[in-house]
Design a protein around this motif. Structure first.
Motif, PDB file in Angstrom:
ATOM      1  N   ILE A 201       0.811  -1.083   0.084  1.00  0.00           N
ATOM      2  CA  ILE A 201      -0.008   0.230  -0.025  1.00  0.00           C
ATOM      3  C   ILE A 201       0.895   1.159   0.023  1.00  0.00           C
ATOM      4  O   ILE A 201       0.634   2.201  -0.746  1.00  0.00           O
ATOM      5  CB  ILE A 201      -0.980  -0.088   1.031  1.00  0.00           C
ATOM      6  N   ILE A 202       1.841   1.479   0.908  1.00  0.00           N
ATOM      7  CA  ILE A 202       2.828   2.569   0.917  1.00  0.00           C
ATOM      8  C   ILE A 202       3.419   2.526  -0.536  1.00  0.00           C
ATOM      9  O   ILE A 202       3.503   3.760  -1.223  1.00  0.00           O
ATOM     10  CB  ILE A 202       4.038   2.083   1.830  1.00  0.00           C
ATOM     11  N   GLY A 203       4.034   1.525  -1.214  1.00  0.00           N
ATOM     12  CA  GLY A 203       4.481   1.618  -2.429  1.00  0.00           C
ATOM     13  C   GLY A 203       3.423   2.240  -3.538  1.00  0.00           C
ATOM     14  O   GLY A 203       4.052   2.772  -4.418  1.00  0.00           O
ATOM     15  N   PHE A 204       2.254   1.548  -3.374  1.00  0.00           N
ATOM     16  CA  PHE A 204       1.253   2.236  -4.329  1.00  0.00           C
ATOM     17  C   PHE A 204       1.221   3.521  -4.282  1.00  0.00           C
ATOM     18  O   PHE A 204       1.053   4.292  -5.381  1.00  0.00           O
ATOM     19  CB  PHE A 204       0.001   1.291  -4.256  1.00  0.00           C
ATOM     20  N   VAL A 205       1.032   4.014  -3.045  1.00  0.00           N
ATOM     21  CA  VAL A 205       0.641   5.387  -2.979  1.00  0.00           C
ATOM     22  C   VAL A 205       2.258   6.493  -3.344  1.00  0.00           C
ATOM     23  O   VAL A 205       1.976   7.441  -4.195  1.00  0.00           O
ATOM     24  CB  VAL A 205       0.493   5.874  -1.350  1.00  0.00           C
TER      25      VAL A 205
ATOM     26  N   PRO B  59      16.316  -6.860  -8.446  1.00  0.00           N
ATOM     27  CA  PRO B  59      15.081  -6.334  -8.449  1.00  0.00           C
ATOM     28  C   PRO B  59      14.085  -7.696  -8.187  1.00  0.00           C
ATOM     29  O   PRO B  59      13.010  -7.416  -7.518  1.00  0.00           O
ATOM     30  CB  PRO B  59      14.799  -5.435  -9.511  1.00  0.00           C
ATOM     31  N   SER B  60      14.409  -8.725  -9.123  1.00  0.00           N
ATOM     32  CA  SER B  60      13.353  -9.806  -9.211  1.00  0.00           C
ATOM     33  C   SER B  60      13.441 -10.445  -7.848  1.00  0.00           C
ATOM     34  O   SER B  60      12.394 -11.219  -7.490  1.00  0.00           O
ATOM     35  CB  SER B  60      13.693 -10.661 -10.551  1.00  0.00           C
ATOM     36  N   LEU B  61      14.514 -10.572  -7.402  1.00  0.00           N
ATOM     37  CA  LEU B  61      14.629 -11.484  -5.885  1.00  0.00           C
ATOM     38  C   LEU B  61      13.872 -10.718  -4.877  1.00  0.00           C
ATOM     39  O   LEU B  61      13.017 -11.472  -4.157  1.00  0.00           O
ATOM     40  CB  LEU B  61      16.079 -11.683  -5.260  1.00  0.00           C
ATOM     41  N   ILE B  62      13.791  -9.365  -5.146  1.00  0.00           N
ATOM     42  CA  ILE B  62      13.166  -8.526  -3.969  1.00  0.00           C
ATOM     43  C   ILE B  62      11.787  -8.585  -4.458  1.00  0.00           C
ATOM     44  O   ILE B  62      10.992  -8.616  -3.635  1.00  0.00           O
ATOM     45  CB  ILE B  62      13.942  -7.116  -3.912  1.00  0.00           C
ATOM     46  N   THR B  63      11.237  -8.562  -5.739  1.00  0.00           N
ATOM     47  CA  THR B  63       9.970  -8.486  -6.111  1.00  0.00           C
ATOM     48  C   THR B  63       9.476  -9.616  -5.383  1.00  0.00           C
ATOM     49  O   THR B  63       8.380 -10.084  -4.979  1.00  0.00           O
ATOM     50  CB  THR B  63       9.894  -8.435  -7.557  1.00  0.00           C
TER      51      THR B  63
ATOM     52  N   MET C  37      11.176   9.961 -11.947  1.00  0.00           N
ATOM     53  CA  MET C  37      12.424  10.317 -12.596  1.00  0.00           C
ATOM     54  C   MET C  37      12.926  11.618 -11.567  1.00  0.00           C
ATOM     55  O   MET C  37      14.041  11.566 -11.077  1.00  0.00           O
ATOM     56  CB  MET C  37      12.318  10.535 -13.986  1.00  0.00           C
ATOM     57  N   LEU C  38      11.807  12.723 -11.528  1.00  0.00           N
ATOM     58  CA  LEU C  38      12.157  13.737 -10.620  1.00  0.00           C
ATOM     59  C   LEU C  38      12.737  13.590  -9.364  1.00  0.00           C
ATOM     60  O   LEU C  38      13.420  14.098  -8.629  1.00  0.00           O
ATOM     61  CB  LEU C  38      10.958  14.911 -10.774  1.00  0.00           C
ATOM     62  N   MET C  39      11.644  12.544  -8.703  1.00  0.00           N
ATOM     63  CA  MET C  39      11.888  12.115  -7.435  1.00  0.00           C
ATOM     64  C   MET C  39      13.072  11.444  -7.137  1.00  0.00           C
ATOM     65  O   MET C  39      14.119  12.008  -6.139  1.00  0.00           O
ATOM     66  CB  MET C  39      10.972  11.122  -6.840  1.00  0.00           C
ATOM     67  N   TYR C  40      13.740  10.587  -8.055  1.00  0.00           N
ATOM     68  CA  TYR C  40      15.074   9.810  -7.963  1.00  0.00           C
ATOM     69  C   TYR C  40      16.263  10.986  -8.200  1.00  0.00           C
ATOM     70  O   TYR C  40      17.283  10.922  -7.500  1.00  0.00           O
ATOM     71  CB  TYR C  40      15.139   8.868  -8.936  1.00  0.00           C
TER      72      TYR C  40
ATOM     73  N   ILE D   6      15.548  -0.959  -7.370  1.00  0.00           N
ATOM     74  CA  ILE D   6      15.321  -1.780  -6.276  1.00  0.00           C
ATOM     75  C   ILE D   6      14.102  -1.161  -5.299  1.00  0.00           C
ATOM     76  O   ILE D   6      13.364  -1.767  -4.827  1.00  0.00           O
ATOM     77  CB  ILE D   6      16.645  -1.820  -5.657  1.00  0.00           C
ATOM     78  N   LEU D   7      14.090   0.146  -5.350  1.00  0.00           N
ATOM     79  CA  LEU D   7      13.308   0.851  -4.450  1.00  0.00           C
ATOM     80  C   LEU D   7      11.828   0.477  -4.649  1.00  0.00           C
ATOM     81  O   LEU D   7      11.056  -0.097  -3.433  1.00  0.00           O
ATOM     82  CB  LEU D   7      13.553   2.395  -4.393  1.00  0.00           C
ATOM     83  N   PRO D   8      11.357   0.663  -5.780  1.00  0.00           N
ATOM     84  CA  PRO D   8       9.765   0.292  -6.031  1.00  0.00           C
ATOM     85  C   PRO D   8       9.806  -1.164  -6.009  1.00  0.00           C
ATOM     86  O   PRO D   8       8.815  -1.581  -5.215  1.00  0.00           O
ATOM     87  CB  PRO D   8       9.860   0.652  -7.413  1.00  0.00           C
ATOM     88  N   ALA D   9      10.508  -1.894  -6.157  1.00  0.00           N
ATOM     89  CA  ALA D   9      10.622  -3.288  -5.831  1.00  0.00           C
ATOM     90  C   ALA D   9      10.351  -3.778  -4.684  1.00  0.00           C
ATOM     91  O   ALA D   9       9.312  -4.728  -4.275  1.00  0.00           O
ATOM     92  CB  ALA D   9      11.858  -4.321  -6.593  1.00  0.00           C
ATOM     93  N   MET D  10      11.160  -3.073  -3.511  1.00  0.00           N
ATOM     94  CA  MET D  10      10.848  -3.242  -2.061  1.00  0.00           C
ATOM     95  C   MET D  10       9.396  -2.938  -1.708  1.00  0.00           C
ATOM     96  O   MET D  10       9.108  -3.373  -0.468  1.00  0.00           O
ATOM     97  CB  MET D  10      11.771  -2.518  -1.506  1.00  0.00           C
ATOM     98  N   PHE D  11       8.643  -2.299  -2.365  1.00  0.00           N
ATOM     99  CA  PHE D  11       7.462  -2.006  -2.006  1.00  0.00           C
ATOM    100  C   PHE D  11       6.329  -2.399  -2.772  1.00  0.00           C
ATOM    101  O   PHE D  11       5.219  -2.018  -2.979  1.00  0.00           O
ATOM    102  CB  PHE D  11       7.322  -0.153  -1.701  1.00  0.00           C
ATOM    103  N   GLY D  12       6.774  -3.621  -3.530  1.00  0.00           N
ATOM    104  CA  GLY D  12       5.800  -4.217  -4.500  1.00  0.00           C
ATOM    105  C   GLY D  12       5.565  -3.541  -5.620  1.00  0.00           C
ATOM    106  O   GLY D  12       4.419  -3.962  -6.065  1.00  0.00           O
ATOM    107  N   GLN D  13       6.116  -2.479  -5.866  1.00  0.00           N
ATOM    108  CA  GLN D  13       5.863  -1.962  -7.186  1.00  0.00           C
ATOM    109  C   GLN D  13       6.878  -2.358  -8.273  1.00  0.00           C
ATOM    110  O   GLN D  13       6.959  -1.297  -9.241  1.00  0.00           O
ATOM    111  CB  GLN D  13       5.749  -0.310  -6.989  1.00  0.00           C
TER     112      GLN D  13
END
Lengths: 295, 315
Positions: free
Chosen positions: A30-34, B103-107, B149-152, B165-172
């Motif tokens: 959920i955090i990631g989605f937001v 990233p795939s391991l984390i995903t 991109m702007l955030m990174y 890796i960061l998005p992968a860590m949060f399921g994205q």
């Protein structure tokens, strides 16, 4: 310690406890989605309503309301054309991908010698379909149906057709293998559904005198109708997200163009997204009533 | 095409019943037809690969010779030597492996958590959550990529593998939705008995997840990691935007092959046989997919049998 844990939560009720743990498991997502999807999506929409200029200190926004959208749809000479081309190509590709993956899945569901060998071939494209690879192969003419696209008679015939007819046909001839290559996962999905169909239904049908031909149309196809919708949606989404997609390439090039900019490309992204949703909705509508009739 | 094998069978009564479910012979006519069709489709599937491989072995003289179609006069490895240099192979290969495997391991790890939560717990808003997960699969990357991109850029992560890796860590991560559904289906198909027994023994929920559920989900993990690795490897839209200027992956380097080639072999400076031709380009393309081909042939049973091992369908 661990023994007491479940009992401590008894006080707030089993149901609440279950909910809390459930949220705990999906919390990260959920955090990631937001952070990575929702906020950027809203921000992109906000950009699309502005003229965005990148400066040394950050980005400069000047509200222009819906100007970017009207520019994309009315003024821009290329965007709408590319969009229409994309829709036509998708509408041509999806049925072919679906039919072929169904045929191959039906084949692979049979028992025959060298099945493993053929399976290996049919899933191979899953591994190698990346943008630059496809781009190189297309550029060298390796993705057209061997020999057909270059035959004089066919090019002659195509030139007599109006362009709205000849373009899809030409696309079909030059990218036929590409369309097949995008069917790997769909074959897997069809295969798994085929294997889920109860064998005893076929036995009962054949005892009642149904031919295999009849049981294919009356049993196999109806049980695959949901799968077909999933596969159609999957095909549309993969084709639309593919990095060599012309619309995506155009939007990307406009992001850094002097004339375009982030605001304009964001507006086009949303228009593209809207068309994608429309395509998905149409596919869903076309494929689901058939299921009602057959059942 | 579809109807051919089916139409044949009404006049061959013996094979009627076996077409869709039997395990004995299908009859001669059908078998021949089947193999012919399979070979035809198989050839069409492999044609680009064969074309690529054969062309990449052609010397410049073979390329110009219209008589040489499928069999080069000699095996010429010069294209590969050049392509290896142009692609800067050893460096880009290592970074490609890093960029796709990490990233795939984390995903897989994060998606297993989410899938378990969805499969085993009742909570309000679950349907909304499913809708949102599906939405992440549908939303095109370009609708979210610029703010990301702007955030990174603000975080100084552009060109850094952390941007993936960061998005992968949060399921994205890339196509995470599919892996969440795979894990959801997998956990849903397990009987609850073991987990309930562990709970009665006083194990905590996290411990049940790690010690009871996870080991049983090993096939789902392998499938997710394999597919995720392949998809990350082949993904170029996001990698170009997030990693350009930092890490170079193989597909990124292939995308600007012409430019890189002309830096190494300036068109005005080299003789005509060292100019960039399609054989060198296709050698580069082949080197690009070679690691994936090796992986595919080593792990192919996991690709093709993933159907039986997990509910890969997104029903």
């Amino acid at each position: 310690m661990t023994e007491r844990k479940p009992f401590r939560f008894r006080g707030i009720g089993l149901r609440t406890r279950e909910s809390l743990y459930g949220y705990g498991f999906v919390f990260l997502w959920i955090i990631g989605f937001v952070v990575f999807t929702m906020v950027p999506l809203v921000q992109t929409f906000f950009f699309s309503l502005n003229q965005v200029t990148v400066t040394a200190t950050g980005i400069d926004l000047r509200p222009v309301q819906w100007d970017n959208y009207s520019r994309a749809l009315v003024t821009d000479p290329t965007f709408v054309g590319l969009l229409i081309e994309y829709v036509i190509e998708t509408l041509v590709s999806v049925p072919i991908a679906i039919i072929f993956s169904l045929i191959i899945a039906l084949f692979l569901n049979l028992n025959f010698k060298f099945k493993g060998f053929f399976r290996t071939i049919f899933f191979l494209p899953v591994v190698i379909t990346s943008g630059p690879v496809i781009q190189e192969l297309t550029a060298q003419g390796a993705t057209s149906v061997p020999g057909v696209a270059n035959m004089g008679a066919i090019t002659e015939f195509l030139s007599t057709l109006p362009s709205y007819l000849s373009n899809p046909v030409e696309y079909l001839l030059t990218s036929f293998i590409l369309i097949l290559w995008f069917s790997g996962v769909q074959i897997l999905i069809y295969l798994s559904s085929l294997q889920k169909i109860d064998k005893s239904v076929y036995e009962a049908a054949s005892i009642d005198g149904a031919s295999a031909w009849e049981s294919f149309w009356k049993i196999t196809l109806p049980s695959l109708s949901t799968t077909t919708i999933i596969n159609a949606a999957y095909t549309i989404i993969t084709l639309s997200h593919f990095s060599e997609n012309k619309v995506i390439k155009y939007i990307y090039s406009q992001t850094y163009a002097v004339q375009g900019g982030i605001g304009y490309s964001s507006a086009m992204s949303f228009l593209y997204f809207f068309v994608l949703l429309l395509l998905l909705a149409v596919t869903f509508l076309v494929l689901s009533p058939r299921r009602e009739q057959r059942r | 095409m579809e109807s051919n094998p089916m139409v044949k069978k009404p006049d061959l009564t013996t094979i009627k019943t076996f077409l869709l479910g039997g395990r004995s012979s299908y009859g001669m006519v059908f078998t021949v037809l089947l193999y012919m069709l399979l070979l035809a489709i198989g050839f069409v599937y492999l044609y680009p690969l064969l074309f690529m491989f054969v062309t990449s072995l052609k010397s410049p003289t073979d390329l110009l010779n219209p008589m040489v179609q499928w069999v080069p006069t000699s095996v010429y490895l010069g294209n590969y030597e050049k392509a290896l240099r142009v692609l800067d192979y050893s460096t880009t290969l290592v970074s490609s492996i890093l960029v796709s495997v990490l990233p795939s391991l984390i995903t897989a790890a994060v998606c297993s958590l989410v899938g378990y939560g969805l499969a085993r717990y009742r909570f309000t808003g679950k349907n909304i959550l499913f809708g949102l997960i599906l939405a992440t699969f549908i939303i095109p990357a370009q609708n979210t990529v610029i703010p990301q991109m702007l955030m990174y850029k603000d975080l100084g992560l552009l060109g850094n593998i952390l941007a993936l890796i960061l998005p992968a860590m949060f399921g994205q991560g890339y196509r995470s939705a599919i892996f969440i559904l795979i894990f959801y289906q997998t956990f849903l198909s397990f009987p609850k008995v073991l987990e309930e027994a562990a709970r009665l023994d006083g194990a905590s929920d996290l411990r049940i997840f790690f010690q009871v559920a996870l080991p049983a989900a090993a096939p789902a993990f392998i499938i997710s990691i394999i597919f995720s690795t392949v998809w990350y490897w082949n993904e170029t839209y996001l990698t170009v935007i997030f990693l350009e200027g930092g890490i170079q992956t193989l597909p990124m380097q292939l995308a600007k092959f012409t430019q890189a080639y002309e830096n190494l072999y300036p068109p005005g400076m080299v003789n005509i046989f060292d100019r960039l031709n399609e054989a060198v380009k296709l050698a580069g393309t082949f080197l690009n997919i070679l690691p994936l081909l090796v992986m595919y042939f080593l792990l192919q049973k996991w690709f093709v049998e993933s159907v039986d091992r997990s509910g890969i369908t997104g029903e």
